[in-house]
Design a protein around this motif. Structure first.
Motif, PDB file in Angstrom:
ATOM      1  N   LEU A  97     -37.631 -32.292 -34.341  1.00 21.97           N
ATOM      2  CA  LEU A  97     -37.579 -31.049 -35.110  1.00 21.97           C
ATOM      3  C   LEU A  97     -38.838 -30.912 -35.965  1.00 21.97           C
ATOM      4  N   VAL A  98     -39.530 -29.780 -35.828  1.00 17.68           N
ATOM      5  CA  VAL A  98     -40.721 -29.535 -36.646  1.00 17.68           C
ATOM      6  C   VAL A  98     -40.614 -28.247 -37.461  1.00 17.68           C
ATOM      7  N   TYR A  99     -39.587 -27.425 -37.174  1.00 15.91           N
ATOM      8  CA  TYR A  99     -39.470 -26.144 -37.863  1.00 15.91           C
ATOM      9  C   TYR A  99     -38.041 -25.633 -37.746  1.00 15.91           C
ATOM     10  N   TYR A 100     -37.566 -24.962 -38.816  1.00 15.41           N
ATOM     11  CA  TYR A 100     -36.284 -24.275 -38.733  1.00 15.41           C
ATOM     12  C   TYR A 100     -36.199 -23.186 -39.789  1.00 15.41           C
ATOM     13  N   GLU A 101     -35.339 -22.213 -39.509  1.00 14.63           N
ATOM     14  CA  GLU A 101     -35.034 -21.129 -40.430  1.00 14.63           C
ATOM     15  C   GLU A 101     -33.519 -20.993 -40.493  1.00 14.63           C
ATOM     16  N   HIS A 102     -32.996 -20.640 -41.654  1.00 10.40           N
ATOM     17  CA  HIS A 102     -31.556 -20.492 -41.854  1.00 10.40           C
ATOM     18  C   HIS A 102     -31.186 -19.021 -42.002  1.00 10.40           C
ATOM     19  N   TYR A 103     -30.071 -18.638 -41.392  1.00  6.85           N
ATOM     20  CA  TYR A 103     -29.561 -17.267 -41.474  1.00  6.85           C
ATOM     21  C   TYR A 103     -28.055 -17.286 -41.687  1.00  6.85           C
ATOM     22  N   ASP A 104     -27.555 -16.234 -42.346  1.00  5.37           N
ATOM     23  CA  ASP A 104     -26.114 -16.051 -42.516  1.00  5.37           C
ATOM     24  C   ASP A 104     -25.530 -15.166 -41.416  1.00  5.37           C
ATOM     25  N   ASP A 105     -26.378 -14.377 -40.792  1.00  2.52           N
ATOM     26  CA  ASP A 105     -25.937 -13.398 -39.795  1.00  2.52           C
ATOM     27  C   ASP A 105     -26.439 -13.814 -38.411  1.00  2.52           C
ATOM     28  N   ASN A 141     -26.591 -12.189 -35.656  1.00  2.00           N
ATOM     29  CA  ASN A 141     -27.419 -11.203 -34.963  1.00  2.00           C
ATOM     30  C   ASN A 141     -28.863 -11.247 -35.435  1.00  2.00           C
ATOM     31  N   VAL A 142     -29.060 -11.478 -36.716  1.00  4.05           N
ATOM     32  CA  VAL A 142     -30.419 -11.613 -37.256  1.00  4.05           C
ATOM     33  C   VAL A 142     -31.068 -12.868 -36.673  1.00  4.05           C
ATOM     34  N   ALA A 143     -30.303 -13.950 -36.582  1.00  2.00           N
ATOM     35  CA  ALA A 143     -30.827 -15.207 -36.027  1.00  2.00           C
ATOM     36  C   ALA A 143     -31.206 -15.038 -34.558  1.00  2.00           C
ATOM     37  N   ILE A 144     -30.365 -14.372 -33.790  1.00  2.00           N
ATOM     38  CA  ILE A 144     -30.654 -14.137 -32.366  1.00  2.00           C
ATOM     39  C   ILE A 144     -31.916 -13.295 -32.207  1.00  2.00           C
ATOM     40  N   ASP A 145     -32.036 -12.260 -33.031  1.00  4.58           N
ATOM     41  CA  ASP A 145     -33.233 -11.408 -32.972  1.00  4.58           C
ATOM     42  C   ASP A 145     -34.490 -12.213 -33.296  1.00  4.58           C
ATOM     43  N   ARG A 146     -34.394 -13.099 -34.284  1.00  2.00           N
ATOM     44  CA  ARG A 146     -35.550 -13.919 -34.672  1.00  2.00           C
ATOM     45  C   ARG A 146     -35.913 -14.896 -33.555  1.00  2.00           C
ATOM     46  N   GLU A 147     -34.911 -15.531 -32.951  1.00  2.00           N
ATOM     47  CA  GLU A 147     -35.176 -16.445 -31.839  1.00  2.00           C
ATOM     48  C   GLU A 147     -35.895 -15.704 -30.709  1.00  2.00           C
ATOM     49  N   THR A 148     -35.406 -14.529 -30.385  1.00  2.00           N
ATOM     50  CA  THR A 148     -36.014 -13.713 -29.330  1.00  2.00           C
ATOM     51  C   THR A 148     -37.457 -13.372 -29.684  1.00  2.00           C
ATOM     52  N   GLN A 149     -37.687 -12.995 -30.929  1.00  4.84           N
ATOM     53  CA  GLN A 149     -39.037 -12.667 -31.380  1.00  4.84           C
ATOM     54  C   GLN A 149     -39.964 -13.869 -31.233  1.00  4.84           C
ATOM     55  N   LEU A 150     -39.542 -15.034 -31.731  1.00  6.02           N
ATOM     56  CA  LEU A 150     -40.390 -16.229 -31.692  1.00  6.02           C
ATOM     57  C   LEU A 150     -40.704 -16.655 -30.266  1.00  6.02           C
ATOM     58  N   HIS A 175     -21.263 -18.367 -43.185  1.00  3.41           N
ATOM     59  CA  HIS A 175     -21.717 -18.732 -41.837  1.00  3.41           C
ATOM     60  C   HIS A 175     -23.161 -19.211 -41.900  1.00  3.41           C
ATOM     61  N   ASN A 176     -23.451 -20.191 -41.074  1.00  4.54           N
ATOM     62  CA  ASN A 176     -24.797 -20.758 -41.031  1.00  4.54           C
ATOM     63  C   ASN A 176     -25.312 -20.729 -39.608  1.00  4.54           C
ATOM     64  N   TYR A 177     -26.491 -20.183 -39.445  1.00  9.04           N
ATOM     65  CA  TYR A 177     -27.152 -20.156 -38.145  1.00  9.04           C
ATOM     66  C   TYR A 177     -28.591 -20.596 -38.355  1.00  9.04           C
ATOM     67  N   TYR A 205     -40.097 -26.021 -27.968  1.00  9.25           N
ATOM     68  CA  TYR A 205     -38.820 -25.441 -27.550  1.00  9.25           C
ATOM     69  C   TYR A 205     -38.239 -24.706 -28.749  1.00  9.25           C
ATOM     70  N   ILE A 206     -37.741 -23.508 -28.530  1.00 11.35           N
ATOM     71  CA  ILE A 206     -37.111 -22.721 -29.590  1.00 11.35           C
ATOM     72  C   ILE A 206     -35.649 -22.527 -29.231  1.00 11.35           C
ATOM     73  N   GLY A 207     -34.774 -22.811 -30.197  1.00 10.16           N
ATOM     74  CA  GLY A 207     -33.348 -22.666 -29.965  1.00 10.16           C
ATOM     75  C   GLY A 207     -32.644 -22.089 -31.171  1.00 10.16           C
ATOM     76  N   ILE A 208     -31.340 -21.875 -31.001  1.00  9.24           N
ATOM     77  CA  ILE A 208     -30.486 -21.360 -32.075  1.00  9.24           C
ATOM     78  C   ILE A 208     -29.190 -22.158 -32.052  1.00  9.24           C
ATOM     79  N   THR A 209     -28.636 -22.398 -33.238  1.00  7.22           N
ATOM     80  CA  THR A 209     -27.385 -23.151 -33.340  1.00  7.22           C
ATOM     81  C   THR A 209     -26.695 -22.815 -34.648  1.00  7.22           C
ATOM     82  N   ASN A 210     -25.414 -23.128 -34.719  1.00  8.04           N
ATOM     83  CA  ASN A 210     -24.700 -22.974 -35.983  1.00  8.04           C
ATOM     84  C   ASN A 210     -24.477 -24.333 -36.657  1.00  8.04           C
ATOM     85  N   ASP A 211     -24.938 -25.400 -36.015  1.00  5.00           N
ATOM     86  CA  ASP A 211     -24.823 -26.747 -36.590  1.00  5.00           C
ATOM     87  C   ASP A 211     -26.072 -27.531 -36.193  1.00  5.00           C
ATOM     88  N   LEU A 212     -27.085 -27.481 -37.022  1.00  2.00           N
ATOM     89  CA  LEU A 212     -28.381 -28.060 -36.683  1.00  2.00           C
ATOM     90  C   LEU A 212     -28.305 -29.573 -36.492  1.00  2.00           C
TER      91      LEU A 212
END
Length: 102
Positions: free
Chosen positions: A57-65, A67-76, A8-10, A24-31
């Motif tokens: 696009l100026v920044y991105y991070e990749h996650y497999d999980d 829930n971790v991605a959602i937590d990071r988006e919320t933090q940022l 899985h990719n997030y 703008y900060i967002g989350i997706t499974n297909d960048l």
């Protein structure tokens, strides 16, 4: 339910406008697909990114999980602008628009 690790990719990502004045900060499974929709919003869209022309696009991070991605988006999203800018500069020092490299 069993989830296969690594299948899985997030992405948590940051977009800006051409003048780099809005973030703008967002989350997706297909960048790549998500960037397409930011660059081609529905006519008369009231979305934040359409209103403020955030499509670069100026920044991105990749996650497999997710829930971790959602937590990071919320933090940022809670960070102040200067902290977000420092994160971007560490990843993309010249704030190049990365859309074509995805």
């Amino acid at each position: 339910m069993y989830k296969t690790f690594g299948t899985h990719n997030y992405y948590v990502y940051m977009l800006t406008n051409k003048a780099k004045t809005v973030l703008y900060i967002g989350i997706t499974n297909d960048l790549k697909e998500r960037l397409y929709y930011h660059q081609n919003p529905e006519p008369h869209s009231k979305a934040f990114t359409a209103k403020y022309k955030c499509k670069y696009l100026v920044y991105y991070e990749h996650y497999d999980d997710v829930n971790v991605a959602i937590d990071r988006e919320t933090q940022l999203k809670k960070w102040r602008r200067d902290k977000k800018e420092a994160l971007i500069k560490g990843f993309n020092p010249e704030w190049k628009f990365l859309n074509d490299s995805i």
